[in-house]
Design a protein around this motif. Structure first.
Motif, PDB file in Angstrom:
ATOM      1  N   PHE A 146       0.817  -1.221   0.000  1.00  0.00           N
ATOM      2  CA  PHE A 146       0.000   0.000   0.000  1.00  0.00           C
ATOM      3  C   PHE A 146       0.854   1.275   0.000  1.00  0.00           C
ATOM      4  O   PHE A 146       0.469   2.263  -0.606  1.00  0.00           O
ATOM      5  N   GLU A 147       2.025   1.233   0.676  1.00  0.00           N
ATOM      6  CA  GLU A 147       2.859   2.462   0.682  1.00  0.00           C
ATOM      7  C   GLU A 147       3.290   2.781  -0.741  1.00  0.00           C
ATOM      8  O   GLU A 147       3.279   3.940  -1.165  1.00  0.00           O
ATOM      9  N   LEU A 148       3.667   1.727  -1.494  1.00  0.00           N
ATOM     10  CA  LEU A 148       4.091   1.959  -2.878  1.00  0.00           C
ATOM     11  C   LEU A 148       2.910   2.453  -3.708  1.00  0.00           C
ATOM     12  O   LEU A 148       3.044   3.375  -4.517  1.00  0.00           O
ATOM     13  N   ALA A 149       1.741   1.854  -3.469  1.00  0.00           N
ATOM     14  CA  ALA A 149       0.550   2.262  -4.233  1.00  0.00           C
ATOM     15  C   ALA A 149       0.224   3.726  -3.961  1.00  0.00           C
ATOM     16  O   ALA A 149      -0.169   4.466  -4.870  1.00  0.00           O
ATOM     17  N   GLU A 150       0.417   4.135  -2.700  1.00  0.00           N
ATOM     18  CA  GLU A 150       0.061   5.519  -2.343  1.00  0.00           C
ATOM     19  C   GLU A 150       1.026   6.544  -2.946  1.00  0.00           C
ATOM     20  O   GLU A 150       0.763   7.735  -2.913  1.00  0.00           O
ATOM     21  N   GLU A 151       2.142   6.058  -3.503  1.00  0.00           N
ATOM     22  CA  GLU A 151       3.033   6.996  -4.195  1.00  0.00           C
ATOM     23  C   GLU A 151       2.434   7.443  -5.529  1.00  0.00           C
ATOM     24  O   GLU A 151       2.792   8.482  -6.066  1.00  0.00           O
ATOM     25  N   VAL A 152       1.526   6.619  -6.070  1.00  0.00           N
ATOM     26  CA  VAL A 152       0.929   7.001  -7.363  1.00  0.00           C
ATOM     27  C   VAL A 152      -0.577   7.230  -7.292  1.00  0.00           C
ATOM     28  O   VAL A 152      -1.157   7.834  -8.183  1.00  0.00           O
TER      29      VAL A 152
ATOM     30  N   TYR B 165      -6.617   2.702 -14.162  1.00  0.00           N
ATOM     31  CA  TYR B 165      -6.079   1.920 -15.284  1.00  0.00           C
ATOM     32  C   TYR B 165      -5.152   2.756 -16.164  1.00  0.00           C
ATOM     33  O   TYR B 165      -4.221   2.228 -16.766  1.00  0.00           O
ATOM     34  N   GLU B 166      -5.421   4.074 -16.242  1.00  0.00           N
ATOM     35  CA  GLU B 166      -4.542   4.921 -17.059  1.00  0.00           C
ATOM     36  C   GLU B 166      -3.109   4.851 -16.508  1.00  0.00           C
ATOM     37  O   GLU B 166      -2.146   4.854 -17.255  1.00  0.00           O
ATOM     38  N   ILE B 167      -3.032   4.824 -15.168  1.00  0.00           N
ATOM     39  CA  ILE B 167      -1.700   4.780 -14.544  1.00  0.00           C
ATOM     40  C   ILE B 167      -1.148   3.350 -14.571  1.00  0.00           C
ATOM     41  O   ILE B 167       0.027   3.122 -14.836  1.00  0.00           O
TER      42      ILE B 167
ATOM     43  N   LEU C 237      -9.462  -2.091  -2.912  1.00  0.00           N
ATOM     44  CA  LEU C 237      -9.309  -3.056  -4.007  1.00  0.00           C
ATOM     45  C   LEU C 237      -8.385  -2.475  -5.092  1.00  0.00           C
ATOM     46  O   LEU C 237      -7.502  -3.150  -5.609  1.00  0.00           O
ATOM     47  N   ILE C 238      -8.578  -1.199  -5.361  1.00  0.00           N
ATOM     48  CA  ILE C 238      -7.746  -0.544  -6.386  1.00  0.00           C
ATOM     49  C   ILE C 238      -6.309  -0.410  -5.869  1.00  0.00           C
ATOM     50  O   ILE C 238      -5.343  -0.698  -6.574  1.00  0.00           O
ATOM     51  N   LYS C 239      -6.228  -0.014  -4.598  1.00  0.00           N
ATOM     52  CA  LYS C 239      -4.882   0.139  -4.019  1.00  0.00           C
ATOM     53  C   LYS C 239      -4.150  -1.210  -4.022  1.00  0.00           C
ATOM     54  O   LYS C 239      -2.950  -1.295  -4.278  1.00  0.00           O
ATOM     55  N   ALA C 240      -4.921  -2.286  -3.778  1.00  0.00           N
ATOM     56  CA  ALA C 240      -4.283  -3.608  -3.705  1.00  0.00           C
ATOM     57  C   ALA C 240      -3.784  -4.063  -5.078  1.00  0.00           C
ATOM     58  O   ALA C 240      -2.712  -4.650  -5.177  1.00  0.00           O
ATOM     59  N   PHE C 241      -4.535  -3.771  -6.157  1.00  0.00           N
ATOM     60  CA  PHE C 241      -3.999  -4.293  -7.426  1.00  0.00           C
ATOM     61  C   PHE C 241      -2.738  -3.540  -7.841  1.00  0.00           C
ATOM     62  O   PHE C 241      -1.846  -4.105  -8.464  1.00  0.00           O
ATOM     63  N   PHE C 242      -2.631  -2.281  -7.426  1.00  0.00           N
ATOM     64  CA  PHE C 242      -1.367  -1.569  -7.630  1.00  0.00           C
ATOM     65  C   PHE C 242      -0.296  -2.137  -6.701  1.00  0.00           C
ATOM     66  O   PHE C 242       0.843  -2.353  -7.098  1.00  0.00           O
TER      67      PHE C 242
END
Ligand code: BJ8
Length: 420
Positions: free
Chosen positions: A101-107, A150-152, A115-120
């Motif tokens: 999640f920390e990595l996901a929150e960078e983008v 999805y764009e990101i 759910l979205i944060k988890a797939f990132f």
């Protein structure tokens, strides 16, 4: 058997991956293996989980060596029949744990659905061989969060996006049918396989059979006492997204044979008269077992999931009336547009479906389950509650963390008191 070499080839971060599997193992033991009186047929599904990133990934690995296309999805709107018809493989990617999640929150913004944060998170922390093995992923314009994400995501993994309309009128159907036709062309050009009428019919049959087996399993939960726990059915639904469909269907049907015998003997996983709950709302991707665990260790049993990891994904079959490829694609489009996801407006059929489930499964209570920051489902709770007057309802809004476990347990126990 060691799969390390394969994981290495896929670019998996082995240390983080080891930790993940270790945590998952402990979790599974506590939540699943501690259940009493489980059906013997669960052994297969236990094995699938115990080897979650091993045996199936190896099969996909082999398939890719044979030049088969493997693609990943995050939504039940992607018409997988088309992929199977072109001799490809479709896997539903899980996003049910607080990983990376920390990595996901960078983008991504902090306040976005888990759910979205988890797939990132899974992708950015390189711990999911399913994402890595896919040639590309297929996204969809469902909720705003996913649509923009999805764009990101495309910057990290090639993402093809299908345009899902938000209404169900004739113009929307035409748009959707066109998307289905374009998807078929995309799959044909990526695989180099031209899809024939026969290929489509076979693929429709393959996936319909899987849906029928899951429908059969669900209907056995109408018995009192139910012969299987909600936790186990949730797990089976979760596995349906990535297991080989033919083998999976056979195993579910074997399990159903056993459950029918149990029902004859009036044997269940809880005493007769145990409060029966329907859970309705956001999907629960593997390994999100939190709500089912809390409910079933608080003296109730879950008898139905009105969810994409549940009845929303199996309610309707494709009815192949067409006598050529184009007409069959229309039959496929029409089946998928019946999905009653909360991204649609209006979405009255979902509420009707919840009502019928309450009656069919003789439920005593309904839990509205929403993931935090999921606008479509949290907002639709108002309409659900306004219409459902037959049974008490409880609204739960949560994420994948363990922080609110005790608070949720207290609320669930108080709700179950009302049902008694
Ligand atoms: S058809 S439910 S799988 S979109 S929980 S990401 S809606 S903010 S998952 Fe879904 Fe397809 Fe609909 Fe089903 Fe957005 Fe809500 Fe998150 Fe969601």
């Amino acid at each position: 058997m060691s799969y390390e070499k394969m994981w290495q080839e896929l670019g998996i971060n082995l240390e983080a991956h080891d930790n993940l599997l270790h945590v998952l193992e402990g979790f599974y033991e506590n939540i699943y293996l501690s259940q009493k009186n489980r059906p013997e047929g669960m052994e297969y599904f236990d094995k699938v989980v115990s080897c979650i990133h091993g045996a199936r990934i190896q099969e996909l690995f082999k398939a890719k060596k044979e030049n088969r296309l493997v693609l990943g999805t995050f939504c039940v709107f992607v018409p997988e029949e088309i992929v199977w018809a072109a001799n490809g493989i479709c896997v539903g990617l899980c996003a049910g744990a607080e990983i990376g999640f920390e990595l996901a929150e960078e983008v991504l913004p902090r306040n976005i659905c888990p759910l979205i944060k988890a797939f990132f998170g899974f992708k950015l922390s390189k711990v999911c061989p399913f994402v890595e093995i896919c040639d590309f992923v297929v996204g969809e314009t469902t909720c705003d969060g996913k649509k923009k994400a999805y764009e990101i995501f495309n910057e990290y993994k090639e993402t093809y996006v299908m345009h899902v309309p938000q209404k169900k009128d004739k113009a929307s159907f035409d748009l959707w049918k066109n998307e289905v036709i374009n998807f078929k062309s995309e799959i044909e050009s990526r695989t180099g396989n031209k899809i024939s009428q026969d290929d489509l019919l076979k693929a429709i049959e393959l996936i319909n059979k899987r849906r029928e087996a899951l429908k059969r399993l669900n209907s056995l939960r109408k018995a009192d006492p139910p012969p299987i726990s909600g936790l186990d059915v949730l797990l089976i639904n979760q596995i349906s997204f990535y297991d080989d469909p033919e083998r999976f269907t056979a195993k579910v049907n074997e399990l159903c044979d056993e459950l029918e015998e149990r029902i004859k003997r009036k044997e269940g996983v809880c005493p007769p008269g145990t409060p029966r709950i329907i859970v309705s709302g956001c999907p629960m991707a593997i390994p999100n077992w939190k709500l089912h665990y809390l409910v079933e260790t608080s003296g109730a049993i879950i008898v139905g999931e009105e969810s994409c990891v549940g009845t929303r994904n199996i309610r309707n079959l494709v009815e192949p009336k067409g006598s050529n490829v184009e007409d069959l694609l229309e039959d496929i489009a029409s089946r998928y547009l019946k999905i009653d996801c909360a991204i649609f407006t209006p979405n009255a059929e979902r509420i009707e479906n919840i009502k019928s489930m309450i009656d069919e499964f003789s439920a005593h209570g309904l839990i509205n389950y929403s993931l935090k920051f999921c606008d479509p489902y949290t907002t639709e709770v108002y309409k659900v509650n306004k219409t459902i007057d037959k049974v008490p309802t409880l609204n739960i809004e949560t994420d994948y963390s363990q922080e609110d476990i005790e608070q949720l347990r207290t609320r669930i126990e108080a709700f179950l008191e009302i049902l008694k």
